[in-house]
Scaffold this motif. Structure first.
Motif, PDB file in Angstrom:
ATOM      1  N   GLY A 191      14.216  -0.284  -1.787  1.00  0.00           N
ATOM      2  CA  GLY A 191      14.168  -0.098  -3.100  1.00  0.00           C
ATOM      3  C   GLY A 191      14.482  -1.329  -4.062  1.00  0.00           C
ATOM      4  N   LEU A 192      15.223  -2.436  -3.414  1.00  0.00           N
ATOM      5  CA  LEU A 192      15.688  -3.619  -4.188  1.00  0.00           C
ATOM      6  C   LEU A 192      14.380  -4.599  -3.790  1.00  0.00           C
ATOM      7  N   ALA A 193      13.735  -4.440  -2.726  1.00  0.00           N
ATOM      8  CA  ALA A 193      12.765  -5.509  -2.321  1.00  0.00           C
ATOM      9  C   ALA A 193      11.505  -5.022  -2.870  1.00  0.00           C
ATOM     10  N   HIS A 194      11.458  -3.739  -3.146  1.00  0.00           N
ATOM     11  CA  HIS A 194       9.980  -3.199  -3.821  1.00  0.00           C
ATOM     12  C   HIS A 194      10.357  -2.451  -4.865  1.00  0.00           C
ATOM     13  N   PRO A 195      10.426  -2.873  -5.845  1.00  0.00           N
ATOM     14  CA  PRO A 195      10.775  -2.259  -7.414  1.00  0.00           C
ATOM     15  C   PRO A 195       9.990  -0.988  -7.621  1.00  0.00           C
ATOM     16  N   GLY A 196       8.625  -1.119  -7.170  1.00  0.00           N
ATOM     17  CA  GLY A 196       7.681  -0.027  -7.701  1.00  0.00           C
ATOM     18  C   GLY A 196       7.530   1.135  -7.042  1.00  0.00           C
ATOM     19  N   LEU A 197       8.480   1.241  -5.718  1.00  0.00           N
ATOM     20  CA  LEU A 197       8.276   2.414  -4.725  1.00  0.00           C
ATOM     21  C   LEU A 197       9.109   3.436  -5.232  1.00  0.00           C
ATOM     22  N   LYS A 198       8.730   4.751  -5.050  1.00  0.00           N
ATOM     23  CA  LYS A 198       9.294   5.851  -5.218  1.00  0.00           C
ATOM     24  C   LYS A 198       9.963   6.153  -3.723  1.00  0.00           C
ATOM     25  N   LEU A 199      11.214   6.785  -3.942  1.00  0.00           N
ATOM     26  CA  LEU A 199      12.237   6.749  -2.655  1.00  0.00           C
ATOM     27  C   LEU A 199      12.694   7.966  -2.514  1.00  0.00           C
ATOM     28  N   GLY A 200      12.795   8.486  -1.245  1.00  0.00           N
ATOM     29  CA  GLY A 200      13.714   9.833  -0.784  1.00  0.00           C
ATOM     30  C   GLY A 200      14.406   9.726   0.276  1.00  0.00           C
ATOM     31  N   LEU A 201      15.541  10.283   0.609  1.00  0.00           N
ATOM     32  CA  LEU A 201      16.264  10.246   1.533  1.00  0.00           C
ATOM     33  C   LEU A 201      16.551  11.355   2.230  1.00  0.00           C
ATOM     34  N   PHE A 202      16.339  11.728   3.328  1.00  0.00           N
ATOM     35  CA  PHE A 202      16.484  13.055   4.313  1.00  0.00           C
ATOM     36  C   PHE A 202      17.666  12.870   5.226  1.00  0.00           C
ATOM     37  N   ASP A 203      18.831  13.622   5.296  1.00  0.00           N
ATOM     38  CA  ASP A 203      19.800  13.622   6.191  1.00  0.00           C
ATOM     39  C   ASP A 203      20.690  14.944   6.271  1.00  0.00           C
ATOM     40  N   LEU A 204      21.420  15.080   7.180  1.00  0.00           N
ATOM     41  CA  LEU A 204      22.424  16.061   6.910  1.00  0.00           C
ATOM     42  C   LEU A 204      23.095  16.358   5.719  1.00  0.00           C
ATOM     43  N   PRO A 205      23.334  17.441   4.964  1.00  0.00           N
ATOM     44  CA  PRO A 205      24.055  17.717   4.020  1.00  0.00           C
ATOM     45  C   PRO A 205      25.312  16.912   3.783  1.00  0.00           C
ATOM     46  N   VAL A 206      26.139  17.045   5.023  1.00  0.00           N
ATOM     47  CA  VAL A 206      27.517  16.440   5.109  1.00  0.00           C
ATOM     48  C   VAL A 206      27.285  14.886   4.714  1.00  0.00           C
ATOM     49  N   VAL A 207      26.234  14.096   5.545  1.00  0.00           N
ATOM     50  CA  VAL A 207      26.214  12.736   5.520  1.00  0.00           C
ATOM     51  C   VAL A 207      25.661  12.325   3.945  1.00  0.00           C
ATOM     52  N   LEU A 208      24.796  13.177   3.277  1.00  0.00           N
ATOM     53  CA  LEU A 208      24.245  12.829   1.950  1.00  0.00           C
ATOM     54  C   LEU A 208      25.195  12.782   1.100  1.00  0.00           C
ATOM     55  N   GLU A 209      26.411  13.679   1.282  1.00  0.00           N
ATOM     56  CA  GLU A 209      27.496  13.570   0.238  1.00  0.00           C
ATOM     57  C   GLU A 209      28.146  12.008  -0.120  1.00  0.00           C
ATOM     58  N   GLY A 210      27.979  11.339   0.984  1.00  0.00           N
ATOM     59  CA  GLY A 210      28.237   9.900   0.779  1.00  0.00           C
ATOM     60  C   GLY A 210      27.266   8.945   0.070  1.00  0.00           C
ATOM     61  N   ALA A 211      26.033   9.641  -0.214  1.00  0.00           N
ATOM     62  CA  ALA A 211      24.989   8.510  -0.489  1.00  0.00           C
ATOM     63  C   ALA A 211      24.838   8.256  -2.126  1.00  0.00           C
ATOM     64  N   ASN A 212      25.480   9.293  -2.923  1.00  0.00           N
ATOM     65  CA  ASN A 212      25.336   9.055  -4.303  1.00  0.00           C
ATOM     66  C   ASN A 212      26.369   7.521  -4.840  1.00  0.00           C
ATOM     67  N   ALA A 213      27.305   7.240  -3.847  1.00  0.00           N
ATOM     68  CA  ALA A 213      28.275   6.299  -4.253  1.00  0.00           C
ATOM     69  C   ALA A 213      27.335   4.978  -3.928  1.00  0.00           C
ATOM     70  N   ARG A 214      26.852   4.933  -2.928  1.00  0.00           N
ATOM     71  CA  ARG A 214      26.245   3.619  -2.467  1.00  0.00           C
ATOM     72  C   ARG A 214      24.968   3.376  -3.183  1.00  0.00           C
ATOM     73  N   LEU A 215      24.088   4.471  -3.656  1.00  0.00           N
ATOM     74  CA  LEU A 215      22.956   4.389  -4.492  1.00  0.00           C
ATOM     75  C   LEU A 215      23.243   3.886  -6.009  1.00  0.00           C
TER      76      LEU A 215
ATOM     77  N   GLY B  26       0.813  -1.462   0.014  1.00  0.00           N
ATOM     78  CA  GLY B  26       0.012   0.220   0.069  1.00  0.00           C
ATOM     79  C   GLY B  26       0.767   1.215   0.116  1.00  0.00           C
ATOM     80  N   ILE B  27       2.120   1.169   0.441  1.00  0.00           N
ATOM     81  CA  ILE B  27       2.826   2.516   0.407  1.00  0.00           C
ATOM     82  C   ILE B  27       3.535   2.358  -1.123  1.00  0.00           C
ATOM     83  N   THR B  28       3.428   3.731  -1.594  1.00  0.00           N
ATOM     84  CA  THR B  28       3.801   4.175  -2.991  1.00  0.00           C
ATOM     85  C   THR B  28       5.184   4.906  -2.781  1.00  0.00           C
ATOM     86  N   HIS B  29       5.245   5.656  -1.764  1.00  0.00           N
ATOM     87  CA  HIS B  29       6.355   6.613  -1.909  1.00  0.00           C
ATOM     88  C   HIS B  29       7.074   6.849  -0.279  1.00  0.00           C
ATOM     89  N   LEU B  30       8.067   6.164  -0.080  1.00  0.00           N
ATOM     90  CA  LEU B  30       8.760   6.281   1.225  1.00  0.00           C
ATOM     91  C   LEU B  30      10.050   7.318   1.253  1.00  0.00           C
TER      92      LEU B  30
END
Ligand SMILES: C[S@@+](CC[C@H](N)C(=O)[O-])C[C@H]1O[C@@H](n2cnc3c(N)ncnc32)[C@H](O)[C@@H]1O
Length: 391
Positions: free
Chosen positions: A227-251, A208-212
Motif C-alpha cells: 500500500g505504501l509503495a503503490h498509493p493507488g491500489l485498493k487493498l484487502g486482507l484475508f486471514d483467520l479471525p483471531v489473527v486479523l484482531e491484530g491487524a487494525n493496530a498495524r494498519l 496493471g493491478i488495481t485491487h490486491l
C-alpha cells in the motif's frame, strides 16, 4: 510431487564419468598432498577444506550465536567496546568462558577484537541487530534444534517434533483460538516480513493491478508495504479471525486502516472474497500439504476475474540446482512443522497449472533465504482491458 523425475538408473554420460573421476581424485590422499603444493590448486584445496569444515561445525556456530543473543552481548558492545571481565559477571560466566565466547564471536565476524583486548561490534554484528526479526528467529531455534537432535530418527518419522506445536494456526481455524498465543506467532512473522515485502516488490511488477487481496496475510505487514509503495491500489486482507484482531493496530500506525478491507475467514472452509484483480500468497504455501495447496489455489482461481493475477512469494527449494539456504534450512524447518514442505518454483508452477492458471513466471530471489516469487494468470481477458481494446 517432487523434482525427482529420474527413478531408473541412467547410463553414465561423459559429464558424469568425468565427475566420478574427479571425485576419485579428490578422495585420494596423494592427490590432496600434491594439489596443496601447486599454487593455483592450493587456493582451491584451502577453500574446499574451509567450506567442508564450515558444514561440519555449523551447529556449533549457531549455538555460539544463540549464547550471544541470550546473553545480550551484541547490544552491550553496540553501546561501547568491552572486555571479558566487564561482561562476565552480568552473564553469570567466568571470565575465561566469556573470553572464549567473545573470541568465537569475533571469529564469526560478529564483533572485532581490538588491540587492547576489548571487543567492539562489527558491521556484521550491527547488521544482525538491525535486521527486523533476526533476534527472535535465532531465539526460537532452540525448538528446531531440539527437534533435529537425532536427525536420523527425525527423518524416519520416529520423533514428535516440538515445532509442529509451535505454529498452531497452520492446522487451520481450530488451531488458532488463543489471541495471546496467536499474537506471538503473528509478530514473529510480521518482524521478518519487511525483507520479504522489499524483495517481492523488487521481483514482481505490480503494474496493471488495481485491487490486491493478500490471503494468509497475517496482521497486514505485506499489504501495508504494498500500500505504501503503490498509493493507488485498493487493498484487502484475508486471514483467520483471531489473527486479523491484530491487524487494525498495524494498519492504523501505517495510516492504511481506511484503505484495507479485512476479510476474516479460513481458506480451508470458506470461499475467498471476489473483487480483487490480484491475489497474493506470501509465505503461505510452504506451511501446507499439496492437497491443501491445491484446494487453496482452486479457491484463488474461483475468486479471480478472467486475466486476474496470482502472486506467490516464499523461500523456494533450488529444485534441480539445490540451494544451500532453502534446501537445508527451510526444507528441514517445514519438515519439522509436519504440515507442509519447501517447494521449488517448478513444483509450484505444476500445482498452478493443475488449478487452471497459465502464463506462469518464476522470479528467483537475489536472497533465496528471504524469498523468491512465482506469478500466474487466470485465463481470459480482464473486463477493463477487453473494453479498452474492443473495436
Ligand atoms: C507463515 S504465516 C505468513 C504470514 C504473512 N503472509 C507473512 O508472510 O508474514 C501464514 C499465515 O497464513 C494464515 N493461515 C493459516 N491457515 C489459514 C487458514 N486456514 N485460513 C486463512 N489464513 C490462514 C496464518 O494465520 C498466517 O497469518
Amino acid at each position: 510431487m517432487t523434482d525427482q523425475t529420474h527413478t531408473a538408473p541412467r547410463p553414465a554420460t561423459a559429464g558424469r564419468q568425468i565427475g566420478s573421476a574427479l571425485n576419485r581424485l579428490a578422495a585420494s590422499e596423494k592427490f590432496q598432498a600434491w594439489a596443496a603444493r601447486v599454487p593455483l590448486l592450493r587456493r582451491y584445496v584451502k577453500a574446499e577444506g574451509m567450506a567442508m569444515f564450515d558444514v561440519i561445525s555449523g551447529f556449533v556456530q549457531s549455538q555460539v550465536l544463540l549464547a550471544l543473543v541470550e546473553l545480550e552481548i551484541l547490544p552491550k558492545l553496540q553501546a561501547q567496546p568491552l572486555a571479558a571481565r566487564d561482561l562476565a559477571p552480568g552473564a553469570g560466566l567466568t571470565e575465561d568462558r566469556m573470553q572464549a565466547l567473545l573470541q568465537a564471536g569475533a571469529a564469526l565476524k560478529l564483533m572485532k577484537r581490538l588491540a587492547d583486548g576489548r571487543f567492539a561490534l562489527s558491521p556484521r554484528g550491527a547488521a544482525f541487530l538491525s535486521v527486523p526479526g533476526l533476534v527472535p528467529m535465532v531465539r526460537h531455534h532452540d525448538v528446531l534444534y531440539r527437534d533435529l537432535a537425532d536427525p536420523v530418527a527425525f527423518l524416519r518419522g520416529q520423533t514428535s517434533p516440538e515445532l509442529a506445536r509451535f505454529w498452531p494456526y497452520v492446522f487451520g481455524a481450530a488451531g488458532a483460538v488463543d489471541p495471546a498465543v496467536t499474537a506471538t506467532y503473528s509478530n514473529l512473522m510480521a518482524d521478518s516480513q519487511a525483507l520479504v515485502a522489499a524483495d517481492t516488490l523488487g521481483l514482481v511488477d505490480f503494474k496493471g493491478i488495481t485491487h490486491l487481496l493478500d490471503v494468509g496475510g497475517g496482521t497486514g505487514a505485506f499489504i501495508a508495504a504494498v500500500g505504501l509503495a503503490h498509493p493507488g491500489l485498493k487493498l484487502g486482507l484475508f486471514d483467520l479471525p483471531v489473527v486479523l484482531e491484530g491487524a487494525n493496530a498495524r494498519l492504523s500506525s501505517a495510516g492504511l486502516a481506511a484503505r484495507v478491507t479485512l476479510h476474516p475467514g479460513s481458506f480451508r472452509d470458506d470461499a475467498l472474497p471476489q473483487g480483487a484483480d490480484a491475489i497474493s500468497l506470501i509465505r503461505v504455501l510452504y506451511d501446507h500439504s499439496d492437497s491443501t495447496v491445491a484446494a487453496l489455489l482452486a479457491r484463488a482461481f474461483e475468486a479471480l476475474p478472467p486475466g486476474g493475477r496470482l502472486i506467490i512469494s516464499e523461500p523456494m527449494s533450488g529444485g534441480a540446482k539445490p540451494d544451500r539456504s532453502t534446501d537445508v534450512y527451510f526444507a528441514f524447518y517445514t519438515m519439522a512443522m509436519q504440515t507442509g514442505r519447501t517447494r521449488s518454483a517448478a513444483e509450484i508452477i505444476r500445482l498452478l497449472a493443475a488449478a487452471g492458471f497459465e502464463n506462469m513466471q518464476s522470479f528467483p530471489g537475489n536472497r533465496p533465504y528471504v524469498t523468491s516469487s512465482v506469478t500466474a494468470r487466470k485465463p481470459g481477458v480482464a473486463p477493463m482491458v477487453q473494453a479498452a481494446t474492443a473495436p
